[in-house]
Design a protein around this motif. Structure first.
Motif, PDB file in Angstrom:
ATOM      1  N   LEU A 189       0.832  -1.208   0.000  1.00 49.95           N
ATOM      2  CA  LEU A 189       0.000   0.000   0.000  1.00 49.95           C
ATOM      3  C   LEU A 189       0.868   1.260   0.000  1.00 49.95           C
ATOM      4  N   VAL A 190       1.893   1.275   0.862  1.00 48.93           N
ATOM      5  CA  VAL A 190       2.805   2.420   0.900  1.00 48.93           C
ATOM      6  C   VAL A 190       3.541   2.547  -0.432  1.00 48.93           C
ATOM      7  N   GLY A 191       3.920   1.408  -1.009  1.00 51.13           N
ATOM      8  CA  GLY A 191       4.583   1.427  -2.314  1.00 51.13           C
ATOM      9  C   GLY A 191       3.705   2.030  -3.395  1.00 51.13           C
ATOM     10  N   MET A 192       2.415   1.656  -3.390  1.00 46.60           N
ATOM     11  CA  MET A 192       1.467   2.189  -4.384  1.00 46.60           C
ATOM     12  C   MET A 192       1.266   3.692  -4.227  1.00 46.60           C
ATOM     13  N   MET A 232       2.253 -10.590  -2.170  1.00 45.57           N
ATOM     14  CA  MET A 232       1.203  -9.581  -2.098  1.00 45.57           C
ATOM     15  C   MET A 232       1.727  -8.173  -2.378  1.00 45.57           C
ATOM     16  N   ALA A 233       2.780  -7.771  -1.671  1.00 47.89           N
ATOM     17  CA  ALA A 233       3.309  -6.413  -1.851  1.00 47.89           C
ATOM     18  C   ALA A 233       3.811  -6.208  -3.274  1.00 47.89           C
ATOM     19  N   ILE A 234       4.446  -7.232  -3.827  1.00 49.95           N
ATOM     20  CA  ILE A 234       5.014  -7.133  -5.176  1.00 49.95           C
ATOM     21  C   ILE A 234       3.905  -7.037  -6.225  1.00 49.95           C
ATOM     22  N   MET A 235       2.825  -7.768  -6.001  1.00 53.90           N
ATOM     23  CA  MET A 235       1.690  -7.704  -6.929  1.00 53.90           C
ATOM     24  C   MET A 235       1.129  -6.290  -7.003  1.00 53.90           C
ATOM     25  N   MET A 236       1.188  -5.558  -5.892  1.00 56.87           N
ATOM     26  CA  MET A 236       0.594  -4.224  -5.820  1.00 56.87           C
ATOM     27  C   MET A 236       1.456  -3.149  -6.473  1.00 56.87           C
ATOM     28  N   VAL A 237       2.773  -3.391  -6.626  1.00 56.60           N
ATOM     29  CA  VAL A 237       3.660  -2.338  -7.123  1.00 56.60           C
ATOM     30  C   VAL A 237       4.381  -2.682  -8.431  1.00 56.60           C
ATOM     31  N   SER A 238       4.266  -3.937  -8.894  1.00 61.53           N
ATOM     32  CA  SER A 238       5.035  -4.329 -10.081  1.00 61.53           C
ATOM     33  C   SER A 238       4.246  -4.212 -11.385  1.00 61.53           C
ATOM     34  N   GLY A 239       2.948  -3.963 -11.281  1.00 63.18           N
ATOM     35  CA  GLY A 239       2.126  -3.888 -12.487  1.00 63.18           C
ATOM     36  C   GLY A 239       1.452  -5.192 -12.840  1.00 63.18           C
ATOM     37  N   ASN A 240       2.081  -6.337 -12.449  1.00 64.11           N
ATOM     38  CA  ASN A 240       1.515  -7.678 -12.643  1.00 64.11           C
ATOM     39  C   ASN A 240       1.122  -7.960 -14.094  1.00 64.11           C
ATOM     40  N   VAL A 241       2.024  -7.630 -15.016  1.00 65.96           N
ATOM     41  CA  VAL A 241       1.820  -7.905 -16.446  1.00 65.96           C
ATOM     42  C   VAL A 241       2.925  -8.852 -16.905  1.00 65.96           C
TER      43      VAL A 241
END
Length: 292
Positions: free
Chosen positions: A129-132, A224-233
């Motif tokens: 969340l903080v990363g986003m 979880m944290a990586i999914m929120m900030v990496s774009g997940n593409v």
């Protein structure tokens, strides 16, 4: 004359030995069960897709009319992301551990140590969340890119997440170095800084390496944290492009997957498991070789 053991104490000791042995065997059983489950669930899909197409394919289109299940982008992204996080976190974590162990005043060290422990206890979703909210917009503005959800952002978040483990274990290793080593170095005319970096740190190298191993394990397994900030593409990895890690590939599709797609996700979990095991064995081999 040898003192005879109290029968009750002997019975309690035997019971405790048996209990500890049971839990030791139980932990091995869990590893064997997980390994067997992943092999049974993951191997069939690799056989259907083809091991070459699965491991070295560059396109992941699991829901397309003509589905493709290439996971090379996920493998490379996980490798580059973990490597980048280690490159950033190890120097920062080691220097922080040196400061806490050898330089800081007790009150300041206690304050920083409490902050590190709090950092370790923060849930992954909070990091995401903080990363986003903070890191993604910052990366967009700094590098003038359209989307800040990318591999670079994921590396920054990962490096912060693995810092507590590296700092704590490294500090413990540095505290365990005998004081006589440092005193002998100072007596020979070395400065305190030279003593710390040329005597204390090399003497604690096995413990510092164990800290790196722990950090690598945390970085590879994060989802979880990586999914929120990496774009997940599912792109081939590039520093400022949205990417998907092995862990996020499983987490993002498992809820609605079925048929071959679901089996392929189990195969990704198997590859991730083997990937982690190989890295851990390699790092442990390097540590043991250094100790010998």
């Amino acid at each position: 004359m040898q003192k005879t053991k109290n029968p009750r104490a002997a019975a309690v000791e035997a019971f405790m030995h048996g209990l500890m042995f049971f839990f030791g065997i139980l932990s091995i059983a869990f590893v064997i069960f997980i390994s067997a489950f992943l092999i049974v669930s993951g191997v069939p899909a690799i056989g259907k897709i083809g091991i070459t197409d699965f491991l070295f394919g560059t396109v992941w289109a699991s829901t397309a009319a003509d589905p493709r299940f290439g996971i090379l982008p996920f493998i490379l992204t996980s490798f580059y992301g973990t490597l980048g996080a280690i490159i950033i976190a190890v120097p920062v974590g080691l220097l922080c551990a040196i400061y806490l162990s050898k330089i800081a005043q007790p009150k300041i060290a206690s304050l920083i140590r409490s902050a590190v422990e709090l950092l370790a206890g923060i849930p992954s979703v909070v990091y995401g969340l903080v990363g986003m909210i903070v890191v993604v917009p910052m990366v967009m503005k700094t590098f003038h890119i359209a989307n800040g959800s990318c591999l670079f952002t994921a590396i920054i978040v990962l490096s912060v997440m693995i810092l507590p483990a590296i700092i704590s274990v490294s500090e413990t290793a540095l505290n365990a170095v005998p004081k006589e080593y440092e005193e002998a170095s100072l007596a020979l005319g070395a400065t305190y800084t030279e003593t710390v970096f040329k005597v204390s740190v090399p003497a604690a190298s096995s413990g510092i390496a164990a800290a790196v191993v722990q950090g690598v394990g945390r970085a590879i397994g994060e989802a979880m944290a990586i999914m929120m900030v990496s774009g997940n593409v599912a792109n081939m990895p590039s520093l400022f492009k949205s990417v998907r890690f092995l862990t996020t590939a499983v987490a993002s599709e498992m809820s609605y997957a079925s048929g071959l797609q679901r089996e392929a996700l189990f195969s990704i979990a198997l590859v991730l498991f083997i990937f982690v095991m190989l890295i851990m064995f390699l790092l442990n081999f390097v540590i043991k070789k250094k100790e010998d």
